[in-house]
Design an enzyme around this catalytic site. Sequence first.
Site, PDB file in Angstrom:
ATOM      1  N   VAL A 122       0.826  -1.200   0.000  1.00 38.00           N
ATOM      2  CA  VAL A 122       0.000   0.000   0.000  1.00 38.00           C
ATOM      3  C   VAL A 122       0.863   1.254   0.000  1.00 38.00           C
ATOM      4  CG1 VAL A 122      -1.734   1.292   1.317  1.00 38.00           C
ATOM      5  CG2 VAL A 122      -1.888  -1.201   1.161  1.00 38.00           C
ATOM      6  N   GLU A 123       1.943   1.218   0.766  1.00 37.34           N
ATOM      7  CA  GLU A 123       2.795   2.397   0.919  1.00 37.34           C
ATOM      8  C   GLU A 123       3.653   2.674  -0.315  1.00 37.34           C
ATOM      9  OE1 GLU A 123       3.230   4.756   3.037  1.00 37.34           O
ATOM     10  OE2 GLU A 123       1.893   4.145   4.644  1.00 37.34           O
ATOM     11  N   SER A 124       4.315   1.646  -0.809  1.00 32.92           N
ATOM     12  CA  SER A 124       5.328   1.860  -1.854  1.00 32.92           C
ATOM     13  C   SER A 124       5.208   0.923  -3.043  1.00 32.92           C
ATOM     14  CB  SER A 124       6.722   1.676  -1.238  1.00 32.92           C
ATOM     15  OG  SER A 124       6.881   0.336  -0.773  1.00 32.92           O
ATOM     16  N   HIS A 389       6.451   6.521  -5.888  1.00 34.33           N
ATOM     17  CA  HIS A 389       5.566   6.085  -4.819  1.00 34.33           C
ATOM     18  C   HIS A 389       4.251   5.561  -5.392  1.00 34.33           C
ATOM     19  CE1 HIS A 389       3.267   7.289  -0.942  1.00 34.33           C
ATOM     20  NE2 HIS A 389       3.804   6.112  -0.799  1.00 34.33           N
TER      21      HIS A 389
END
Length: 393
Positions: A122-124, A389
């Site tokens: 989800v983050e990266s 990202h």
Amino acid sequence: MLLIALLSLQGCSLKNSKQAENLEQNESISELARKSGLDLPESTIRAKKNFAQTNDSWQYLISLFAIPPVDDALIEKQLKWYLAHPEYIATIQTRAEPYLYHIIKQVEAKGLPGELALLPAVESGFKAHAYSRAKAAGLWQFIPSTGRLYGLDQNWWYDGRRDVYASTDAATSYLKKLGGIFDNDWLLALASYNAGMGTVGRSIKRNAANNKATDFWSLKLPRETRNYVPRLLALAKIFANAEHYGISLKSQPHKPAFAAINIGSQLELAKAAQLSNTTVKQLLHLNPGLSRGYTPPQGPHRLLIPIDSAELFKKNLAALPVDQRVQWKRHKIKAGENLGMIARRYKTQIVAIREVNHLANNNIRAGKHLLIPVATNQTPEKPFTQASHECSP
């Protein structure tokens, strides 16, 4: 004011100072937060059986899932996006391969729900080199200030936020702390990971003051956070029920992909590649925190080496004379030169030259010599500044 409220690890686009504001010391979030049970769903029980038969990392991870299933329209929305993009599910599995075992071990060691091992997706997008426009970096997308608070050094040589080994330990430690603060309500913990504890805490207190429920679904939170938590839950739901959704999970043996080796002092990556019979590209993939062609002079003196090459590397490193670990250029200072001119000539920085030559200031003398840190196979001058990202569908 509580120091802990400053430790707001920001995720995705919500990375600003306002979200790091403190909670009042006389307010206890844990007294207001909803406690979550950890009953295992049937899919997780099935995954435990599958792992026993396959010894597969993904099945093992699913067997650690512990966040109770929730039905919500926001989860369904995220789930539909993922199912409409099965290639993305395949991509994040491929990207996760070198790091998955280590992440699982850290999540398990700290007693976290297995779902949190999917947070880098989800983050990266499981890109260890990811760097966002908000200056968050690495698998876990630490912002600079929070990275420093968690011991992740950031200098010309090295960015600990991109260090797979160090950042995973830091992120799981932070998540464990959040879990404790919110009485193991992992939805509130995740919301705080994204928006900051100040934002979530204030929303909890507002609801409590108005006799409203204080669970995640009842809070007024920023739009990004409202989607962030369902995004992870949707992804975990798909992994836990892959067969039902027609998604293929890649088979991955549940064993280490790399060994973390203490090399004792600075080493050029080109030399490390020779010693391990690998390539600089391979080593940078495992060690994306190294911004230049060297490990940092002051440490950490740790290098991640592909597991199959680890013993060869250790044997060859032990036989390598210390003076052959780095091969830098020797520059004789000319009259009229200063450190800025020399740094520009060799495409390096003043701080790097000073550190290597143990200079207390910028004063240099003509006729003296300087060691110049220029790698044999140098990484790009700004190797990880692209906005890569991938925090949302």
